[in-house]
Design a protein around this motif. Structure first.
Motif, PDB file in Angstrom:
ATOM      1  N   HIS A 137       0.807  -1.220   0.000  1.00 28.67           N
ATOM      2  CA  HIS A 137       0.000   0.000   0.000  1.00 28.67           C
ATOM      3  C   HIS A 137       0.842   1.272   0.000  1.00 28.67           C
ATOM      4  O   HIS A 137       0.661   2.163  -0.817  1.00 28.67           O
ATOM      5  CB  HIS A 137      -0.968  -0.011   1.190  1.00 28.67           C
ATOM      6  N   HIS A 155      -4.060   5.284   5.648  1.00 29.64           N
ATOM      7  CA  HIS A 155      -4.991   5.201   4.510  1.00 29.64           C
ATOM      8  C   HIS A 155      -5.892   6.429   4.416  1.00 29.64           C
ATOM      9  O   HIS A 155      -6.827   6.433   3.635  1.00 29.64           O
ATOM     10  CB  HIS A 155      -5.881   3.961   4.622  1.00 29.64           C
ATOM     11  N   CYS A 188      -8.065   9.466   3.606  1.00 28.62           N
ATOM     12  CA  CYS A 188      -8.508   9.874   2.269  1.00 28.62           C
ATOM     13  C   CYS A 188      -7.480  10.781   1.585  1.00 28.62           C
ATOM     14  O   CYS A 188      -7.118  11.818   2.111  1.00 28.62           O
ATOM     15  CB  CYS A 188      -9.849  10.590   2.377  1.00 28.62           C
TER      16      CYS A 188
HETATM   17  C1  HEM Z   1      -9.899   6.841   1.150  1.00 28.97           C
HETATM   18  C2  HEM Z   1     -13.855   9.326   2.544  1.00 28.97           C
HETATM   19  C3  HEM Z   1     -13.395  12.253  -1.338  1.00 28.97           C
HETATM   20  C4  HEM Z   1      -9.830   9.417  -2.996  1.00 28.97           C
HETATM   21  C5  HEM Z   1     -11.019   7.263   1.858  1.00 28.97           C
HETATM   22  C6  HEM Z   1     -11.475   6.661   3.089  1.00 28.97           C
HETATM   23  C7  HEM Z   1     -12.584   7.359   3.469  1.00 28.97           C
HETATM   24  C8  HEM Z   1     -12.830   8.398   2.489  1.00 28.97           C
HETATM   25  C9  HEM Z   1     -13.430   7.106   4.713  1.00 28.97           C
HETATM   26  C10 HEM Z   1     -10.825   5.489   3.833  1.00 28.97           C
HETATM   27  C11 HEM Z   1      -9.821   6.055   4.810  1.00 28.97           C
HETATM   28  C12 HEM Z   1      -9.104   5.078   5.713  1.00 28.97           C
HETATM   29  O1  HEM Z   1      -9.126   3.862   5.500  1.00 28.97           O
HETATM   30  O2  HEM Z   1      -8.468   5.575   6.688  1.00 28.97           O
HETATM   31  C13 HEM Z   1     -14.046  10.370   1.636  1.00 28.97           C
HETATM   32  C14 HEM Z   1     -15.013  11.440   1.787  1.00 28.97           C
HETATM   33  C15 HEM Z   1     -14.870  12.279   0.699  1.00 28.97           C
HETATM   34  C16 HEM Z   1     -13.827  11.717  -0.134  1.00 28.97           C
HETATM   35  C17 HEM Z   1     -15.975  11.596   2.955  1.00 28.97           C
HETATM   36  C18 HEM Z   1     -15.601  13.556   0.329  1.00 28.97           C
HETATM   37  C19 HEM Z   1     -16.190  14.373   1.153  1.00 28.97           C
HETATM   38  C20 HEM Z   1     -12.423  11.729  -2.150  1.00 28.97           C
HETATM   39  C21 HEM Z   1     -12.024  12.257  -3.433  1.00 28.97           C
HETATM   40  C22 HEM Z   1     -11.045  11.432  -3.910  1.00 28.97           C
HETATM   41  C23 HEM Z   1     -10.802  10.411  -2.912  1.00 28.97           C
HETATM   42  C24 HEM Z   1     -12.610  13.501  -4.083  1.00 28.97           C
HETATM   43  C25 HEM Z   1     -10.272  11.467  -5.194  1.00 28.97           C
HETATM   44  C26 HEM Z   1      -9.711  12.261  -5.785  1.00 28.97           C
HETATM   45  C27 HEM Z   1      -9.508   8.517  -1.994  1.00 28.97           C
HETATM   46  C28 HEM Z   1      -8.429   7.549  -2.088  1.00 28.97           C
HETATM   47  C29 HEM Z   1      -8.438   6.808  -0.886  1.00 28.97           C
HETATM   48  C30 HEM Z   1      -9.551   7.337  -0.097  1.00 28.97           C
HETATM   49  C31 HEM Z   1      -7.481   7.362  -3.255  1.00 28.97           C
HETATM   50  C32 HEM Z   1      -7.502   5.651  -0.502  1.00 28.97           C
HETATM   51  C33 HEM Z   1      -6.312   6.136   0.278  1.00 28.97           C
HETATM   52  C34 HEM Z   1      -5.422   5.025   0.819  1.00 28.97           C
HETATM   53  O3  HEM Z   1      -5.896   3.929   1.119  1.00 28.97           O
HETATM   54  O4  HEM Z   1      -4.201   5.248   0.935  1.00 28.97           O
HETATM   55  N1  HEM Z   1     -11.854   8.316   1.502  1.00 28.97           N
HETATM   56  N2  HEM Z   1     -13.364  10.570   0.468  1.00 28.97           N
HETATM   57  N3  HEM Z   1     -11.665  10.616  -1.865  1.00 28.97           N
HETATM   58  N4  HEM Z   1     -10.154   8.369  -0.784  1.00 28.97           N
HETATM   59 FE1  HEM Z   1     -11.693   9.522  -0.126  1.00 28.97          FE
END
Ligand code: HEM
Length: 426
Positions: free
Chosen positions: A106, A364, A366
């Motif tokens: 990861h 991880h 976001c």
């Molecule tokens: C991971 C929520 C918007 C891309 C996550 C996770 C949550 C989340 C709960 C998992 C975190 C964890 O396991 O600690 C949200 C919410 C958003 C949002 C509430 C908007 C209000 C976005 C947007 C993008 C995005 C706009 C893309 C451009 C990602 C990616 C991950 C992720 C790539 C994986 C990161 C990793 O595992 O290293 N998000 N997200 N998210 N989100 Fe978001």
């Protein structure tokens, strides 16, 4: 009922069902009893250990070796044989992305894919977001009444997501339907008939993602995060694998748009249902970022997330056995009075709103959080300037039934077009 450790399950825990109305309408409220009495409990109806307090959820997020994210995108309702047959027909092979990948793969992957998220890279998208919001507002401004979800809250974040990814902005209606199917497939409890329908849509989404990916791979490199991934896949295929590329193409379309669309809808709902707070925001637009953050805390769009234990481990005084599936309810942690004073109040002056768990926490967390925040901020700025006299209509809110992604399916508002500041003072 008993838990897998043989401990008897309390009546509240035995009755808990996240697909029942209380959790669907207000997950934080539905788990108040748990925060107070039994912060970690086994739910026999779900087959998961539910964790509801702020500190326990944060501790789980912090340790992604003991608490593996590998099940984060697994179907929460075991699929029927018929649904599996359908998926097989579409050669469905959704696998690890970033969000459900274990270490060390990861971090190696995340590290080489960070460039698109620098503050400068994100700020470069702001003018486009503003233009899209303004165009959508132009289209309804003289109308006096609208469902903001149908008019713009889903379409603008989807357009921004596709633009950010470099994916052609086509087939929007179809992508929206695909995304809803993916949500039900991952976090819903579809009936046996629905399972087949959902599997058909998810299978088509998978094929669609593959076609778009191959098209992008055949083109010269252009702007967008998917192009970064394609390039890294060529340079270091053992880090950014082929399977990752295809799975990510499908997962990220949903992750980057549904989350933001619903977060925006929740923010407008909360603010407009408190006219005094809305007026205060109109008088003090510099409070917009705090209002958006408080909304992510109070009414986030990701209300729960999953992990699986890699050994026996104690959480909040309860021993969870190895292989225990965990549902962390961030909506509940965000309403935990042990961390947030008067947690049920919606307070745009709250100084620790940013501690909320809606974006997860730790390695991880976001990656797109600042893109999501920027979109929410621009929506609020444009509405406050052009429709400060906006009002929420009386309505019954409905939600797509699932454990994790949350926001109303429609948001009806009204306003008096003769009071639009631009009309009064062109
Ligand atoms: C991971 C929520 C918007 C891309 C996550 C996770 C949550 C989340 C709960 C998992 C975190 C964890 O396991 O600690 C949200 C919410 C958003 C949002 C509430 C908007 C209000 C976005 C947007 C993008 C995005 C706009 C893309 C451009 C990602 C990616 C991950 C992720 C790539 C994986 C990161 C990793 O595992 O290293 N998000 N997200 N998210 N989100 Fe978001």
């Amino acid at each position: 009922a008993v838990s897998p450790t043989g401990c008897p399950v309390s009546p509240e825990a035995a009755a808990f069902d996240p697909f029942d109305a209380p959790y669907q309408l207000d997950p934080a409220e539905a788990l108040r009893w748990s925060r107070d009495q039994e912060p970690v409990f086994y739910s026999p109806k779900l087959g998961y250990w539910v964790v509801s307090r702020y500190d326990d959820i944060k501790a789980i997020f912090r340790d992604n070796l003991t608490f593996s994210p590998s099940i984060a995108l697994e179907k929460i309702t075991p699929p029927s044989d018929e649904a599996l047959e359908v998926l097989k027909r579409y050669d469905y092979g959704m696998n690890r992305t970033l969000v459900n990948e274990d270490e060390p793969a990861h971090m190696a992957r995340r590290r080489v894919l960070l460039d698109a998220f620098t503050p400068e890279a994100l700020e470069a998208h702001a003018p486009m977001v503003r233009r899209l919001v303004r165009e959508k507002l132009d289209a309804i401004i003289d109308r006096g009444r609208a469902d903001l979800v149908a008019e713009m809250f889903w379409e603008v974040p989807l357009t921004v997501a596709l633009h950010f990814l470099g994916v052609p902005e086509e087939d929007m209606e179809q992508l929206r339907r695909f995304s809803a199917a993916h949500t039900l497939n991952t976090w819903g409890r579809p009936s046996p008939e629905q399972q087949v329908e959902v599997a058909e849509a998810v299978g088509k989404f998978w094929q669609y993602s593959g076609r778009v990916l191959r098209k992008m791979q055949a083109q010269p490199r252009s702007e967008g995060w998917m192009y970064d991934m394609i390039e890294k896949n060529r340079e270091m295929p053992e880090v950014v694998t082929d399977s990752y590329l295809h799975s990510m193409m499908m997962a990220i379309i949903v992750a980057a748009h549904e989350t933001t669309a619903l977060a925006t809808t929740n923010a407008f709902r909360q603010l407009l249902s408190r006219p005094a707070v809305w007026d205060e925001l109109c008088a003090n637009p510099e409070l917009i970022p705090s209002a958006a953050e408080e909304s992510l805390r109070h009414s986030g769009s990701m209300v729960s997330w999953r992990r699986i234990t890699t050994c026996d481990v104690e959480v909040g005084g309860v021993t969870i056995p190895e292989g225990g599936r965990i549902l962390m309810v961030m909506a509940s942690g965000n309403h935990d009075p042990r961390h947030f004073e008067n947690p049920d109040d919606f307070d745009i002056y709250r100084d620790n709103a940013v501690d909320h768990l809606t974006f997860g926490y730790g390695s991880h967390q976001c990656m797109g959080k600042n893109l999501g925040r920027m979109e929410m901020r621009i929506f609020l700025e444009e509405f406050i300037r052009r429709l400060p006299h906006l009002e929420l209509e009386e309505q019954a809110f409905t939600f797509l039934p699932n454990t994790s992604l949350r926001g109303p399916e429609a948001l009806w508002v009204r306003w008096d077009p003769t009071l639009n500041p631009e009309r009064r003072d062109p």
